[in-house]
Design an enzyme around this catalytic site. Structure first.
Site, mmCIF file in Angstrom:
data_model
loop_
_atom_site.group_PDB
_atom_site.id
_atom_site.type_symbol
_atom_site.label_atom_id
_atom_site.label_comp_id
_atom_site.label_asym_id
_atom_site.label_seq_id
_atom_site.Cartn_x
_atom_site.Cartn_y
_atom_site.Cartn_z
ATOM 1 C CG HIS A 142 -1.972 1.074 1.165
ATOM 2 N ND1 HIS A 142 -1.709 2.385 1.503
ATOM 3 C CD2 HIS A 142 -3.272 1.042 0.774
ATOM 4 C CE1 HIS A 142 -2.809 3.104 1.333
ATOM 5 N NE2 HIS A 142 -3.769 2.304 0.889
ATOM 6 C CD GLU A 144 -1.318 5.463 5.715
ATOM 7 O OE1 GLU A 144 -2.466 5.522 5.238
ATOM 8 O OE2 GLU A 144 -1.096 5.349 6.937
ATOM 9 C CB CYS A 212 -7.465 8.619 10.342
ATOM 10 S SG CYS A 212 -8.613 8.074 9.068
ATOM 11 C CB SER A 240 -10.583 2.727 -1.497
ATOM 12 O OG SER A 240 -10.979 3.197 -0.223
HETATM 13 FE FE1 SF4 Z 1 -6.692 8.967 4.944
HETATM 14 FE FE2 SF4 Z 1 -8.816 10.589 5.167
HETATM 15 FE FE3 SF4 Z 1 -7.930 9.311 7.280
HETATM 16 FE FE4 SF4 Z 1 -6.501 11.300 6.232
HETATM 17 S S1 SF4 Z 1 -8.488 11.501 7.226
HETATM 18 S S2 SF4 Z 1 -5.717 9.348 6.939
HETATM 19 S S3 SF4 Z 1 -6.921 11.003 4.052
HETATM 20 S S4 SF4 Z 1 -8.804 8.372 5.445
#
Ligand code: SF4
Length: 336
Positions: A142, A144, A212, A240
């Site tokens: 991924h 990230e 997050c 995604s």
């Molecule tokens: Fe990814 Fe959105 Fe979470 Fe930021 S807020 S880490 S862009 S899913």
């Protein structure tokens, strides 16, 4: 589209006479995606096309196609960007080596990395400087994870789920910390952490959640839908991570079926057989226009009763990337 079968053992739901849709709130577009997409749009407005974007700015087909039509060119590697051009780094973040390569090629850069991903990068740098071995829970390959690992490649070991735990090797068991990708399944991550703690009792946890707020809120919301919906539709792209995890969360919470679709026309009529309650939600990179398309498609098939199921309120916003802020304050003036 993604199709999956549910785990067994959830109680049967009462059947209803009328067809209805339970619409998750929150769903879709998060603050980091909003900021990243706006950064590309503003760069196009301020500096004109073409604007290069390294990797899909966010993992959503519709968003990428829309920006392409406006003049964005998506590339996978920095070397594909012509010397001296402007490149935007995606919301998923990049390794320091990518910044260095961009500087060598004299590229102007706009870093649209989500601030919540940047937070994880900073944690990785800090623990590496303190000589910890860092166990990064995330999905191999991924974007990230590649970016975060690049902050301290000699200190970071990827742990891709509980099955990886037995293979982990560290230098000093008393100096180990775990971090994670921001868009994982909360439940599976805690399983992995528990397994890591069994192996390394002194394992340190990050100072705050790395998964997050948007990922967590969308998983809670989809689980709530799954308590009543026989079918859950998640709007999102296959690449995604947070959208994929929502399908898993729905099935884990008792939905009879859950499917991931990019667009309404991917829905199979057969999924609706004997379904009176459809749960509908969307991943963090999905604009609501795509959810509206699914609502219209369902309404045409009798699912006209739409109830919003609210599990959280979101008010988080992020300021634009630093490189754009000055030019946003002083927009260009046309010469007469
Ligand atoms: Fe990814 Fe959105 Fe979470 Fe930021 S807020 S880490 S862009 S899913």
């Amino acid at each position: 589209m993604n199709t999956a079968t549910p785990p067994q053992g959830h109680p049967a739901r009462p059947t209803r006479a009328t067809k209805r849709v339970l619409l998750a709130s929150p769903r879709g577009w998060c603050a980091g995606v909003d900021r990243a997409v706006a950064a590309v749009e503003k760069a196009l407005e301020l500096y004109g096309a073409p604007i290069y974007v390294r990797h899909e700015i966010v993992h959503n087909k519709y968003v990428v196609r829309t920006l392409e039509r406006k003049g964005a060119i998506f590339v996978e590697q920095t070397e594909e960007v012509p010397e001296g051009s402007l490149v935007v780094f995606s919301a998923h973040g990049v390794a320091p080596a990518v910044h260095a390569e961009a500087a060598e090629r004299k590229l102007t850069t706009i870093d649209a990395t989500c601030p919540l991903v940047t937070k994880v990068h900073k944690e990785a740098v800090r623990y590496a400087n303190e000589d910890y071995d860092i166990l990064l829970i995330g999905h191999e390959g991924h974007e990230e994870v590649i970016g975060t690992s690049g902050e301290a490649p000699d200190r970071i070991t990827l742990v891709d789920g509980p099955a990886d735990v037995a293979k982990v090797e560290v230098r000093d068991e008393s100096k180990v910390v775990w971090l994670s990708q921001t868009t994982l399944s909360v439940d599976e991550t805690m399983e992995t952490v528990d397994a890591l703690k069994n192996r390394f009792p002194n394992l340190l946890s990050p100072p705050s959640d790395d998964i997050c707020y948007a990922t967590q809120n969308r998983q809670i919301a989809v689980k709530k839908l799954a308590e009543e919906a026989q079918l859950v539709i998640v709007v999102g792209s296959r690449n995604s991570s947070n959208s994929q995890r929502m399908v898993e969360a729905a099935l884990g919470a008792g939905a009879d079926a859950a499917h991931l679709v990019d667009f309404a026309d991917e829905i199979d009529e057969a999924w609706l057989q004997s379904v009176t309650t459809v749960g509908l939600t969307s991943g963090a990179s999905v604009p609501d226009v795509l959810v509206d398309g699914v609502l219209t498609w369902l309404a045409e098939r009798g699912y006209t009763d739409v109830e919003t199921v609210r599990t959280a309120d979101e008010s988080i916003t992020f300021s634009p990337p630093r490189e754009l802020r000055r030019d946003l304050r002083t927009p260009p003036v046309d010469n007469p």
